[in-house]
Design a protein around this motif. Sequence first.
Motif, PDB file in Angstrom:
ATOM      1  N   GLN A  26      -4.272 -15.592  17.983  1.00 18.48           N
ATOM      2  CA  GLN A  26      -4.568 -15.048  16.660  1.00 18.48           C
ATOM      3  C   GLN A  26      -5.303 -13.717  16.803  1.00 18.48           C
ATOM      4  O   GLN A  26      -6.303 -13.644  17.511  1.00 18.48           O
ATOM      5  CB  GLN A  26      -5.417 -16.052  15.881  1.00 18.48           C
ATOM      6  CG  GLN A  26      -5.319 -15.861  14.397  1.00 18.48           C
ATOM      7  CD  GLN A  26      -5.894 -17.040  13.637  1.00 18.48           C
ATOM      8  OE1 GLN A  26      -6.686 -17.807  14.165  1.00 18.48           O
ATOM      9  NE2 GLN A  26      -5.508 -17.178  12.386  1.00 18.48           N
ATOM     10  N   ASP A  27      -4.805 -12.698  16.135  1.00 20.57           N
ATOM     11  CA  ASP A  27      -5.485 -11.409  16.142  1.00 20.57           C
ATOM     12  C   ASP A  27      -6.791 -11.564  15.368  1.00 20.57           C
ATOM     13  O   ASP A  27      -6.795 -12.076  14.250  1.00 20.57           O
ATOM     14  CB  ASP A  27      -4.604 -10.347  15.477  1.00 20.57           C
ATOM     15  CG  ASP A  27      -5.274  -8.989  15.496  1.00 20.57           C
ATOM     16  OD1 ASP A  27      -5.212  -8.341  16.550  1.00 20.57           O
ATOM     17  OD2 ASP A  27      -5.856  -8.594  14.474  1.00 20.57           O
ATOM     18  N   GLU A  28      -7.899 -11.145  15.986  1.00 18.71           N
ATOM     19  CA  GLU A  28      -9.214 -11.379  15.378  1.00 18.71           C
ATOM     20  C   GLU A  28      -9.341 -10.723  14.010  1.00 18.71           C
ATOM     21  O   GLU A  28      -9.938 -11.300  13.107  1.00 18.71           O
ATOM     22  CB  GLU A  28     -10.320 -10.882  16.306  1.00 18.71           C
ATOM     23  CG  GLU A  28     -10.699 -11.932  17.331  1.00 18.71           C
ATOM     24  CD  GLU A  28     -11.715 -11.438  18.342  1.00 18.71           C
ATOM     25  OE1 GLU A  28     -12.532 -10.572  17.986  1.00 18.71           O
ATOM     26  OE2 GLU A  28     -11.660 -11.919  19.489  1.00 18.71           O
ATOM     27  N   LYS A  29      -8.820  -9.514  13.897  1.00 23.33           N
ATOM     28  CA  LYS A  29      -8.976  -8.788  12.626  1.00 23.33           C
ATOM     29  C   LYS A  29      -7.997  -9.272  11.562  1.00 23.33           C
ATOM     30  O   LYS A  29      -8.386  -9.700  10.492  1.00 23.33           O
ATOM     31  CB  LYS A  29      -8.769  -7.293  12.867  1.00 23.33           C
ATOM     32  CG  LYS A  29     -10.061  -6.597  13.257  1.00 23.33           C
ATOM     33  CD  LYS A  29      -9.962  -5.103  12.975  1.00 23.33           C
ATOM     34  CE  LYS A  29     -11.059  -4.352  13.727  1.00 23.33           C
ATOM     35  NZ  LYS A  29     -10.532  -3.169  14.420  1.00 23.33           N
ATOM     36  N   LYS A  31      -5.968 -11.791  11.628  1.00 18.23           N
ATOM     37  CA  LYS A  31      -5.767 -13.254  11.617  1.00 18.23           C
ATOM     38  C   LYS A  31      -4.288 -13.634  11.788  1.00 18.23           C
ATOM     39  O   LYS A  31      -3.918 -14.797  11.658  1.00 18.23           O
ATOM     40  CB  LYS A  31      -6.312 -13.908  10.330  1.00 18.23           C
ATOM     41  CG  LYS A  31      -7.779 -13.635  10.083  1.00 18.23           C
ATOM     42  CD  LYS A  31      -8.665 -14.426  11.043  1.00 18.23           C
ATOM     43  CE  LYS A  31     -10.113 -13.962  10.975  1.00 18.23           C
ATOM     44  NZ  LYS A  31     -10.844 -14.148  12.227  1.00 18.23           N
ATOM     45  N   GLU A  32      -3.460 -12.651  12.072  1.00 17.11           N
ATOM     46  CA  GLU A  32      -2.037 -12.940  12.287  1.00 17.11           C
ATOM     47  C   GLU A  32      -1.807 -13.508  13.684  1.00 17.11           C
ATOM     48  O   GLU A  32      -2.562 -13.200  14.604  1.00 17.11           O
ATOM     49  CB  GLU A  32      -1.252 -11.633  12.182  1.00 17.11           C
ATOM     50  CG  GLU A  32      -0.546 -11.453  10.868  1.00 17.11           C
ATOM     51  CD  GLU A  32       0.498 -10.378  10.978  1.00 17.11           C
ATOM     52  OE1 GLU A  32       1.522 -10.631  11.653  1.00 17.11           O
ATOM     53  OE2 GLU A  32       0.268  -9.297  10.426  1.00 17.11           O
ATOM     54  N   TYR A  33      -0.749 -14.287  13.817  1.00 12.24           N
ATOM     55  CA  TYR A  33      -0.374 -14.751  15.151  1.00 12.24           C
ATOM     56  C   TYR A  33       0.393 -13.634  15.847  1.00 12.24           C
ATOM     57  O   TYR A  33       1.374 -13.122  15.309  1.00 12.24           O
ATOM     58  CB  TYR A  33       0.467 -16.023  15.061  1.00 12.24           C
ATOM     59  CG  TYR A  33      -0.309 -17.175  14.479  1.00 12.24           C
ATOM     60  CD1 TYR A  33      -1.537 -17.553  15.027  1.00 12.24           C
ATOM     61  CD2 TYR A  33       0.161 -17.881  13.381  1.00 12.24           C
ATOM     62  CE1 TYR A  33      -2.272 -18.601  14.494  1.00 12.24           C
ATOM     63  CE2 TYR A  33      -0.569 -18.934  12.839  1.00 12.24           C
ATOM     64  CZ  TYR A  33      -1.777 -19.284  13.402  1.00 12.24           C
ATOM     65  OH  TYR A  33      -2.511 -20.325  12.870  1.00 12.24           O
ATOM     66  N   VAL A  34      -0.064 -13.265  17.021  1.00 15.51           N
ATOM     67  CA  VAL A  34       0.540 -12.168  17.772  1.00 15.51           C
ATOM     68  C   VAL A  34       0.849 -12.646  19.190  1.00 15.51           C
ATOM     69  O   VAL A  34       0.436 -13.725  19.593  1.00 15.51           O
ATOM     70  CB  VAL A  34      -0.396 -10.935  17.813  1.00 15.51           C
ATOM     71  CG1 VAL A  34      -0.617 -10.362  16.416  1.00 15.51           C
ATOM     72  CG2 VAL A  34      -1.741 -11.279  18.459  1.00 15.51           C
ATOM     73  N   GLY A  35       1.586 -11.814  19.942  1.00 14.34           N
ATOM     74  CA  GLY A  35       1.888 -12.135  21.332  1.00 14.34           C
ATOM     75  C   GLY A  35       3.376 -12.009  21.610  1.00 14.34           C
ATOM     76  O   GLY A  35       4.181 -11.778  20.697  1.00 14.34           O
ATOM     77  N   PHE A  36       3.722 -12.159  22.885  1.00 15.59           N
ATOM     78  CA  PHE A  36       5.110 -12.010  23.312  1.00 15.59           C
ATOM     79  C   PHE A  36       6.034 -12.986  22.580  1.00 15.59           C
ATOM     80  O   PHE A  36       7.063 -12.586  22.012  1.00 15.59           O
ATOM     81  CB  PHE A  36       5.200 -12.218  24.830  1.00 15.59           C
ATOM     82  CG  PHE A  36       6.597 -12.160  25.367  1.00 15.59           C
ATOM     83  CD1 PHE A  36       7.203 -10.938  25.591  1.00 15.59           C
ATOM     84  CD2 PHE A  36       7.301 -13.318  25.636  1.00 15.59           C
ATOM     85  CE1 PHE A  36       8.508 -10.872  26.076  1.00 15.59           C
ATOM     86  CE2 PHE A  36       8.599 -13.266  26.121  1.00 15.59           C
ATOM     87  CZ  PHE A  36       9.198 -12.046  26.346  1.00 15.59           C
ATOM     88  N   ASP A  37       5.665 -14.270  22.580  1.00 17.34           N
ATOM     89  CA  ASP A  37       6.509 -15.275  21.911  1.00 17.34           C
ATOM     90  C   ASP A  37       6.622 -15.002  20.408  1.00 17.34           C
ATOM     91  O   ASP A  37       7.689 -15.212  19.810  1.00 17.34           O
ATOM     92  CB  ASP A  37       5.907 -16.682  22.076  1.00 17.34           C
ATOM     93  CG  ASP A  37       6.125 -17.275  23.456  1.00 17.34           C
ATOM     94  OD1 ASP A  37       6.859 -16.673  24.272  1.00 17.34           O
ATOM     95  OD2 ASP A  37       5.540 -18.352  23.716  1.00 17.34           O
TER      96      ASP A  37
END
Length: 231
Positions: A26-29, A31-37
């Motif tokens: 989760q991106d701290e700012k 709150k979105e789910y982020v990352g390669f997958d």
Amino acid sequence: AKPAETPKAKVLKVGSETTFAPFEFQDEKSKEYVGFDMDLIRAIGKEMGVEVQIQSMGFDGLIPALEAGNIDVAISGMTITAERAKKVDFSTPYYKSGLSMVVKVDNDTLKTFKDLEGKRIAVQIGTTGAMEAKKIKDATIREFNNAPEAFMELKAGGVDAVVNDLPVNEYYIAQAGGKDAKVVGEPLTSEEYGIAISKKNTETTEKVNKAIEALKKNGEYERIYMKWFGK
Ligand code: GLN
């Protein structure tokens, strides 16, 4: 005359254990789910013409959620294994991975998996790391709900090592854990990640595979890969 209604996009319900950076977190700012997958499944959704909705859940709950029909697909750095393939179908492999070990930064005695005999090891429940660690002679295995909790236990001195996926270990060391811990030894296994889909839903598996193929052809897969793993 009334304007034609734009048809609503179908929803693809995606399950993921979202504390597995850099694959899903989760991106701290925002709150979105982020990352390669997360980038990959959104790109797959776009190819399929569906709206991607991500649900966070425990790693060991993903396959039961697929079997119950609560989610359509699971993307979660999940290794394709024969055991899991009895319960769910997998997409074509999308990432090569393997297990490695993390020890305290000042530890000079634990260098290889052989050195873990008789030691205390932290793992994430239901993972290939947990399975492999259980084969190590006389080791005490402590199972945690997620990788960050396992790393915390190492930092607190409750275990001697963490056995977990190499790219996740390296990301942890690079981002936060480098003062306290280090990755050592050769990778223990060679594994491939796949997107898990219910066996009843072969149509989705076909569409997901077509989308992966398209993203590999049009350069989008490479772009996402470089964003997270390029130097
Ligand atoms: N790749 C490992 C497995 O499938 C770990 C996955 C994870 O912790 N998200 O078991």
